[in-house]
Design a protein around this motif. Structure first.
Motif, short mmCIF file in Angstrom:
data_model
loop_
_atom_site.label_atom_id
_atom_site.label_comp_id
_atom_site.label_asym_id
_atom_site.label_seq_id
_atom_site.Cartn_x
_atom_site.Cartn_y
_atom_site.Cartn_z
N HIS A 29 8.95 26.12 35.32
CA HIS A 29 8.03 26.77 34.39
C HIS A 29 7.77 25.76 33.27
O HIS A 29 8.68 25.42 32.50
N ILE A 30 6.54 25.28 33.18
CA ILE A 30 6.19 24.26 32.20
C ILE A 30 5.35 24.89 31.09
O ILE A 30 4.28 25.44 31.35
N ALA A 31 5.87 24.83 29.88
CA ALA A 31 5.15 25.33 28.70
C ALA A 31 4.81 24.16 27.80
O ALA A 31 5.65 23.29 27.56
N VAL A 32 3.60 24.14 27.30
CA VAL A 32 3.15 23.10 26.39
C VAL A 32 3.01 23.69 25.00
O VAL A 32 2.33 24.70 24.81
N VAL A 33 3.67 23.08 24.04
CA VAL A 33 3.53 23.46 22.64
C VAL A 33 2.44 22.59 22.03
O VAL A 33 2.55 21.36 22.00
N ALA A 34 1.35 23.23 21.58
CA ALA A 34 0.17 22.48 21.15
C ALA A 34 -0.44 23.08 19.89
O ALA A 34 -0.36 24.30 19.67
N ARG A 35 -1.04 22.24 19.10
CA ARG A 35 -1.78 22.70 17.92
C ARG A 35 -3.00 23.50 18.37
O ARG A 35 -3.52 23.31 19.46
N PRO A 36 -3.48 24.41 17.51
CA PRO A 36 -4.58 25.30 17.92
C PRO A 36 -5.83 24.56 18.38
O PRO A 36 -6.52 25.02 19.30
N TRP A 37 -6.13 23.42 17.75
CA TRP A 37 -7.40 22.75 18.05
C TRP A 37 -7.39 22.01 19.39
O TRP A 37 -8.44 21.55 19.82
N ALA A 202 -28.80 18.41 23.67
CA ALA A 202 -27.83 19.24 22.96
C ALA A 202 -26.98 18.35 22.06
O ALA A 202 -26.48 17.31 22.51
N LEU A 203 -26.83 18.74 20.81
CA LEU A 203 -26.02 18.01 19.84
C LEU A 203 -24.70 18.73 19.64
O LEU A 203 -24.67 19.96 19.51
N PHE A 204 -23.61 17.97 19.58
CA PHE A 204 -22.28 18.55 19.43
C PHE A 204 -21.53 17.87 18.28
O PHE A 204 -21.69 16.68 18.03
N GLY A 205 -20.71 18.65 17.59
CA GLY A 205 -19.91 18.11 16.51
C GLY A 205 -19.17 19.23 15.79
O GLY A 205 -19.24 20.40 16.16
N THR A 206 -18.48 18.85 14.74
CA THR A 206 -17.76 19.83 13.92
C THR A 206 -18.72 20.48 12.94
O THR A 206 -19.88 20.07 12.81
N ALA A 207 -18.22 21.48 12.23
CA ALA A 207 -19.05 22.13 11.21
C ALA A 207 -19.48 21.13 10.14
O ALA A 207 -20.62 21.18 9.65
N ALA A 208 -18.58 20.21 9.78
CA ALA A 208 -18.91 19.20 8.78
C ALA A 208 -19.99 18.24 9.27
O ALA A 208 -20.69 17.62 8.46
N ALA A 231 -23.33 21.96 16.69
CA ALA A 231 -22.29 21.48 15.78
C ALA A 231 -21.70 22.63 14.96
O ALA A 231 -22.43 23.38 14.31
N GLY A 232 -20.39 22.79 15.04
CA GLY A 232 -19.71 23.84 14.30
C GLY A 232 -19.86 25.22 14.88
O GLY A 232 -19.35 26.19 14.29
N ALA A 233 -20.53 25.35 16.02
CA ALA A 233 -20.83 26.68 16.57
C ALA A 233 -20.07 26.99 17.85
O ALA A 233 -20.31 28.04 18.45
N THR A 234 -19.17 26.11 18.29
CA THR A 234 -18.46 26.32 19.54
C THR A 234 -16.96 26.17 19.36
O THR A 234 -16.49 25.42 18.50
N ALA A 243 -20.43 20.80 27.70
CA ALA A 243 -20.44 19.38 28.06
C ALA A 243 -20.50 19.20 29.57
O ALA A 243 -21.16 18.28 30.07
N ALA A 244 -19.84 20.09 30.30
CA ALA A 244 -19.84 20.01 31.76
C ALA A 244 -21.22 20.22 32.35
O ALA A 244 -21.49 19.83 33.48
N ALA A 245 -22.10 20.85 31.58
CA ALA A 245 -23.45 21.13 32.07
C ALA A 245 -24.43 20.02 31.73
O ALA A 245 -25.60 20.09 32.12
N CYS A 246 -24.00 19.00 31.01
CA CYS A 246 -24.89 17.90 30.63
C CYS A 246 -25.04 16.92 31.79
O CYS A 246 -24.11 16.72 32.59
N ARG A 247 -26.19 16.31 31.85
CA ARG A 247 -26.46 15.29 32.88
C ARG A 247 -26.04 13.91 32.44
O ARG A 247 -25.73 13.05 33.25
N LEU A 248 -26.03 13.70 31.12
CA LEU A 248 -25.60 12.42 30.55
C LEU A 248 -25.12 12.68 29.14
O LEU A 248 -25.60 13.61 28.48
N PHE A 249 -24.17 11.88 28.68
CA PHE A 249 -23.58 12.10 27.37
C PHE A 249 -23.57 10.79 26.59
O PHE A 249 -23.07 9.77 27.08
N LEU A 250 -24.16 10.80 25.39
CA LEU A 250 -24.13 9.66 24.47
C LEU A 250 -23.15 9.97 23.35
O LEU A 250 -23.20 11.04 22.74
N THR A 251 -22.25 9.02 23.03
CA THR A 251 -21.19 9.34 22.09
C THR A 251 -20.57 8.09 21.49
O THR A 251 -20.70 6.99 22.03
N ASN A 252 -19.90 8.27 20.36
CA ASN A 252 -19.02 7.25 19.82
C ASN A 252 -17.67 7.36 20.53
O ASN A 252 -17.47 8.19 21.42
#
Length: 339
Positions: A29-37, A202-208, A231-234, A243-252
């Motif tokens: 039984h493997i449990a992962v302790v992880a931060r919420p984000w 589609a644009l993605f990012g944090t609320a900031a 951004a900030g809405a997901t 992201a899985a539904a995108c055909r191509l992804f541009l990113t830093n």
């Protein structure tokens, strides 16, 4: 019990090690302790039985209370992928009899097996090998797994999209600092070149990062291409599905980059201040664009001079790499949609 890493990109790069642990202990039984984000990322993994969310704990009393909950689970062992002293203290307070982790952050006395940290050149440069090496040095692995790519579990429940539908995903932010960020006007310029090849963006990012994403979205809309700013809405789970539904992804160089490439999405990542040989995207459909700068990679959060490593990367070059990647990935592409 596995103590997970805290950063999203590191979490993705730790997946090969977690899957290796499942292979070593197939009945455990493997449990992962992880931060919420990062918890949503690990909750998708079939190699993990349960995710225990570790909320911010300030003060020894709060840490003792959280550790008491872990103690009640009666874990046989703890593998600490996170390097911090806090991870070892948590396992020690929980009374877990076997505690394995790298001997870092002055925590060696809290570990039952304090593993020496790899020296430069000891292992392949990419960060995923750092986590696998912990298992190898602990005597759990004889050699690294053969797979070069880090893949996330397939997303369930995506509806089939209309034939020929293509979504361009863009993630222009970076949590580490502005030194990793390509200029927003360059993201917009590349997207304008690519617009005829896509049905929407589609644009993605944090609320900031919402204003940053909206700045780019407004510029792209000038071409007539429909754009959604998420951004900030997901949640992280929702972002992974989109992201899985995108055909191509541009990113830093960012957590979003690691998610997109791990999903097998054709990904073009712009690098400058950081080292793509250690933290770059993986897989057959991942491409890195960078230009030579004598000071790069500096690994700084903020550029102290003129940001030349990023300003030298032109929108035309990024668009050309993206179009070539689209062509190369076309035979293997199966479209999905959440838009």
């Amino acid at each position: 019990m596995i103590r997970a890493t805290n950063w999203l990109g590191d979490a993705v790069m730790s997946l090969p090690a977690i899957r290796a642990i499942r292979g070593i202990f197939p009945q455990a039984h493997i449990a992962v302790v992880a931060r919420p984000w990062v918890a949503d990322l690990y909750s998708r993994e079939t190699s993990i039985n349960r995710v225990i969310v570790y909320t911010a704990q300030k003060g020894l009393r709060a840490k003792r209370e959280f550790a008491a909950g872990l103690r009640a689970e009666r874990f046989d062992g703890a593998i600490l992928l996170q390097n911090a002293f806090d991870a070892a203290l948590m396992a020690w307070l929980a009374g877990i009899p076997e505690r394995i982790g790298y001997n870092r952050d002055a925590r060696g006395l809290l570990l039952t097996r304090a593993i020496p940290v790899p020296e430069p050149g000891d292992i392949p440069r990419h960060e995923r090998f750092y986590y696998l090496e912990l298992l190898r040095r602990a005597g759990m692995l004889e050699r690294f797994p053969d797979s070069e790519a880090i893949r996330l579990e397939n997303v369930a429940g995506l509806e089939a999209c209309e034939p020929g539908r293509r979504v361009l995903g863009i993630s222009p932010g970076a949590a580490y600092g502005t030194a990793k960020q390509w200029l927003p006007e360059n993201f917009a310029a590349s997207a304008k070149i690519l617009a005829p090849s896509f049905s929407s963006a589609a644009l993605f990012g944090t609320a900031a990062e919402q204003p940053l994403c909206e700045q780019i979205a407004l510029a792209i809309r000038e071409t007539g291409l429909p754009v959604q700013n998420f951004a900030g809405a997901t949640t992280l789970r929702e972002f992974i599905d989109l992201a899985a539904a995108c055909r191509l992804f541009l990113t830093n160089d960012s957590g979003a980059m690691h998610i997109a490439s791990a999903l097998g999405i054709p990904t073009v990542a712009i690098f400058g201040a950081t080292d793509d040989t250690t933290t770059g995207p993986t897989g057959a459909f991942a491409r890195v664009v960078r230009e030579h700068a004598e000071c790069s990679p500096c690994l700084l959060r903020e550029c102290p001079i003129d940001h030349r490593c990023m300003t030298r990367v032109t929108p035309e070059r990024v668009a050309a790499v993206a179009l070539q990647l689209l062509e190369e990935s076309e035979p293997a592409w199966t479209p999905e949609s959440k838009f």
